[in-house]
Design an enzyme around this catalytic site. Structure first.
Site, PDB file in Angstrom:
ATOM      1  CD  GLU A 188      45.101 -14.900   6.529  1.00 38.02           C
ATOM      2  OE1 GLU A 188      45.852 -13.943   6.270  1.00 38.02           O
ATOM      3  OE2 GLU A 188      44.506 -15.553   5.650  1.00 38.02           O
ATOM      4  CE1 TYR A 221      29.347 -36.011  15.067  1.00 36.47           C
ATOM      5  CE2 TYR A 221      29.809 -33.706  15.495  1.00 36.47           C
ATOM      6  CZ  TYR A 221      29.613 -34.739  14.605  1.00 36.47           C
ATOM      7  OH  TYR A 221      29.699 -34.513  13.254  1.00 36.47           O
TER       8      TYR A 221
END
Ligand code: NI
Length: 401
Positions: A374, A300
């Protein structure tokens, strides 16, 4: 605009956790995200999307869909990666991975949920903006060559003006945005050097050309590329992580093979290291009467945030969480295939903290006990939706510092 988005995101919060848990239960490896892809499409259809493009190359995983506003205008892409890792989950949670040996241990389940949340918010407001939001659910971030490269080759960025994304980030406190102006993450390339000599008896080295001594010398000299050839204010890493040679203590073998990783934060340093590794391997091996051949496997590129764009994104993040919860961080030598998109068009990749000691969320990415706070999902969806709306409304404001 921001109030409406925040209100929508708050309403969505239980749904975001529910979506994230579904993906957490059903993790799938890179380019095998079949059920994940189906579920993303199912949720998008339920939200009112149509015209989803599924698959990349020969693989039927990954989803791209456009959300068109009331009239034509600029195009911004929002990207989430969707793959999981070959790890056996050790969390004792109700929504534990049901796929043995596979786990969402990097938070890509949260990325999917946050982007679906942004999709839900934006489709509800589509009559209020001009332009297009392209949603990219990208397969295979974790495994080279990654999903970004083939998606770009197939035109995912055609007509797109800018791109943004988020990675949840365990080292940063939950709910805090972290950014780097410029290069945020490293390039990552693999290399293999084969040193060839001429083996023989360990007692008579003068009758041989010893590839092990040559290889050891190559490893040491490779370190001088980073320490002596690269500007000390720039960054480059050359790590040899694997050496294979020999069969017994008293035999000098014919070959020694080394494999390693190259990291950098700029295309210039990256290409200098490529040239340097080739030169050092060849010349040092030659000094030991051996030969060396080099193979570089491109991974990458560096993930480089466009500076004016990231400054504007930071201002947006501050509006959402407050200025004290947006911090600047130094680049990381970890890598990401988000870099492929940012090579082509401006944009930025922000980190969103999920570390929460009180909740026991202390395990790093790629750990079998990794988990996501979350409570940040709502923040992530708000940011993505608000950033997209802000860009479409006034893209020029993303062009100057
Ligand atoms: Ni990741």
């Amino acid at each position: 605009m921001i109030n409406a988005i925040m209100k929508d995101a708050k309403k969505l919060a239980p749904k975001l956790a529910e979506w994230r848990r579904w993906f957490h239960r059903k993790p799938e490896l890179s380019f095998a995200e079949t059920e994940t892809t189906k579920e993303i499409c199912r949720i998008l259809s339920g939200l009112g999307f149509d015209g989803m493009k599924v698959g990349v190359s020969d693989v039927a995983t990954g989803v791209v869909v456009d959300l068109r506003g009331a009239s034509p205008g600029r195009v911004i892409a929002l990207r989430a990666d969707i793959d999981a890792l070959p790890i056996t989950e050790e969390n004792d949670i109700e929504y534990r991975s049901q796929n043995d040996g596979v786990m969402h241990a990097c938070g890509h389940d949260a990325h999917i949920a946050m982007l679906l949340g942004a999709a839900a918010i934006l489709i509800g407001q589509k009559n209020e903006f001009a332009g297009t939001v392209r949603l990219i659910f990208q397969p295979s971030e974790e495994a080279y060559d990654g999903g970004a490269k083939p998606m770009i080759a197939e035109g995912v960025l055609d007509g797109v003006d800018a791109i943004a994304g988020i990675h949840v980030w365990q080292p940063v406190e939950s709910g805090v945005f972290a950014y780097t102006a410029g290069a945020a993450m490293a390039s990552c390339d693999r290399f293999k050097i084969t040193v060839r000599g001429c083996g023989g008896h360990g007692a008579y080295p003068h009758q041989t050309t010893d590839p092990i001594v040559a290889a050891c010398s190559v490893v040491c000299q490779l370190q001088t590329i980073a320490s002596r050839e690269i500007d000390p204010l720039e960054t480059g890493v050359i790590t040899v992580g694997l050496i294979t040679s020999g069969t017994a203590n008293n035999i000098i073998p014919d070959i020694a093979v080394m494999e390693g990783t190259i990291r950098s934060l700029s295309p210039e340093v990256r290409s200098h290291i490529f040239e340097g590794v080739a030169r050092v391997a060849e010349c040092v091996a030659k000094a030991h009467r051996c030969s060396a051949s080099l193979e570089i496997f491109n991974g990458y590129p560096p993930t480089v945030n466009d500076i004016p764009f990231v400054k504007r994104a930071v201002a947006i993040a501050k509006e959402i969480v407050g200025p004290s919860k947006v911090i600047e961080v130094t680049p990381t030598m970890g890598a990401e295939d988000m870099g492929f998109y940012l090579e082509k068009i401006p944009g930025c990749y922000l980190f969103l903290g999920i570390g929460n000691e009180d909740a026991g969320l202390v395990h790093p990415h790629h750990s079998s006990k990794f988990n996501v706070d979350e409570s940040v999902l709502e923040t992530g969806s708000t940011y993505l939706a608000y950033l997209a709306r802000s860009y479409l409304e006034d893209s020029a404001s993303f062009n100057f510092i």
